[in-house]
Design a protein around this motif. Sequence first.
Motif, PDB file in Angstrom:
ATOM      1  N   VAL A 139      26.362  31.782 -23.196  1.00  0.00           N
ATOM      2  CA  VAL A 139      27.177  32.414 -24.229  1.00  0.00           C
ATOM      3  C   VAL A 139      26.517  33.728 -24.633  1.00  0.00           C
ATOM      4  O   VAL A 139      25.307  33.761 -24.868  1.00  0.00           O
ATOM      5  CB  VAL A 139      27.319  31.522 -25.480  1.00  0.00           C
TER       6      VAL A 139
ATOM      7  N   LEU B 185      26.707  36.611 -27.513  1.00  0.00           N
ATOM      8  CA  LEU B 185      27.190  37.082 -28.803  1.00  0.00           C
ATOM      9  C   LEU B 185      26.554  38.446 -29.049  1.00  0.00           C
ATOM     10  O   LEU B 185      25.365  38.629 -28.795  1.00  0.00           O
ATOM     11  CB  LEU B 185      26.796  36.119 -29.925  1.00  0.00           C
TER      12      LEU B 185
ATOM     13  N   PHE C 116      30.563  32.527 -21.225  1.00  0.00           N
ATOM     14  CA  PHE C 116      31.397  32.713 -22.403  1.00  0.00           C
ATOM     15  C   PHE C 116      31.103  34.087 -23.019  1.00  0.00           C
ATOM     16  O   PHE C 116      30.129  34.238 -23.763  1.00  0.00           O
ATOM     17  CB  PHE C 116      31.114  31.613 -23.434  1.00  0.00           C
TER      18      PHE C 116
ATOM     19  N   TYR D 178      31.527  36.101 -25.645  1.00  0.00           N
ATOM     20  CA  TYR D 178      32.015  36.072 -27.020  1.00  0.00           C
ATOM     21  C   TYR D 178      31.513  37.265 -27.841  1.00  0.00           C
ATOM     22  O   TYR D 178      31.335  37.163 -29.049  1.00  0.00           O
ATOM     23  CB  TYR D 178      31.575  34.763 -27.687  1.00  0.00           C
TER      24      TYR D 178
ATOM     25  N   ILE E 211      34.224  29.506 -33.183  1.00  0.00           N
ATOM     26  CA  ILE E 211      34.270  29.853 -31.758  1.00  0.00           C
ATOM     27  C   ILE E 211      33.280  29.050 -30.915  1.00  0.00           C
ATOM     28  O   ILE E 211      33.487  28.892 -29.708  1.00  0.00           O
ATOM     29  CB  ILE E 211      34.033  31.358 -31.544  1.00  0.00           C
TER      30      ILE E 211
ATOM     31  N   THR F 283      38.160  34.546 -30.020  1.00  0.00           N
ATOM     32  CA  THR F 283      37.243  35.413 -29.289  1.00  0.00           C
ATOM     33  C   THR F 283      38.025  36.509 -28.583  1.00  0.00           C
ATOM     34  O   THR F 283      39.260  36.462 -28.502  1.00  0.00           O
ATOM     35  CB  THR F 283      36.434  34.614 -28.253  1.00  0.00           C
TER      36      THR F 283
ATOM     37  N   ARG G 283      39.523  37.640 -22.373  1.00  0.00           N
ATOM     38  CA  ARG G 283      38.580  37.562 -21.254  1.00  0.00           C
ATOM     39  C   ARG G 283      38.902  38.663 -20.256  1.00  0.00           C
ATOM     40  O   ARG G 283      39.898  38.590 -19.528  1.00  0.00           O
ATOM     41  CB  ARG G 283      38.660  36.187 -20.600  1.00  0.00           C
TER      42      ARG G 283
END
Length: 255
Positions: free
Chosen positions: A19, A21, A40, A42, A64, A249, A252
């Motif tokens: 992930v 962030l 992911f 995000y 999320i 989020t 994609r």
Amino acid sequence: MLQKLFRRQTTPATPAALVVLGSSSSETFDYIFGDNEQYFPYWAGGWSARGLRKPEHEAYLNTIMADVPRDANILLNFGCADIAFTARHMAARKGVYDFARILDEAAEGIATCRRVLNRMGFRNVHAVFVSPMIPLPQTYWDRLDPIRQLPNRMMGRMYYDLFQRVAAMMPTIDAFDDLANVEDGSYLLKPRFKKQRQDHHADYVKIQHIVYRRLTAIPRMLPPRPQPFAREYPHARAPIKELIAAGTTRPRTCR
């Protein structure tokens, strides 16, 4: 060169989900990992580290991250928005000149984010600093918002100083020795990693193999895409304020 270097990486037997962030410089990870179902992306435009101290950001993270596997590796790529945008806005519009305080608040925001994720059961959380500031003329910043920018060398040092603050608080990955001018003390992005048409982001195609090599220090790191991405593609905007309001989020857009 990129293909050869990517192939030399040893792929973990059981890579963990990943992930990311952070702010818009996090798009570099899209180039590295591509449209992998275990990746992911995000991140969001304008997501500041200082903002992570606010309750609405904690609520957003809880939303999320709810369905993400708890053994995932999580990268916190924050700080660029605080230095390139927040600091100059606070200086020009509010007369704030306590830049050390801004960095302290940004570091605390990143640490707060980690604590929130820990409470959710995530243990593999790393801060990453792989986006050195880029020297740009004032005319560039005027096109985005006509407010005087801080000196380039000052921004370069602020990003490095933020890294040092965060590294004293939590596990941290950086690429300053590879990507930045450390010899002259500016910590600005080396010219060869700039985009041909410059903006405030590095050339992701040029830095992807360096960033991934640094990430391999993290156990069970997701392997990169089978073939390194060789060209830049259009950036898709997804501001953090809009995503928080929608509780979702970013679309994609990995290739």
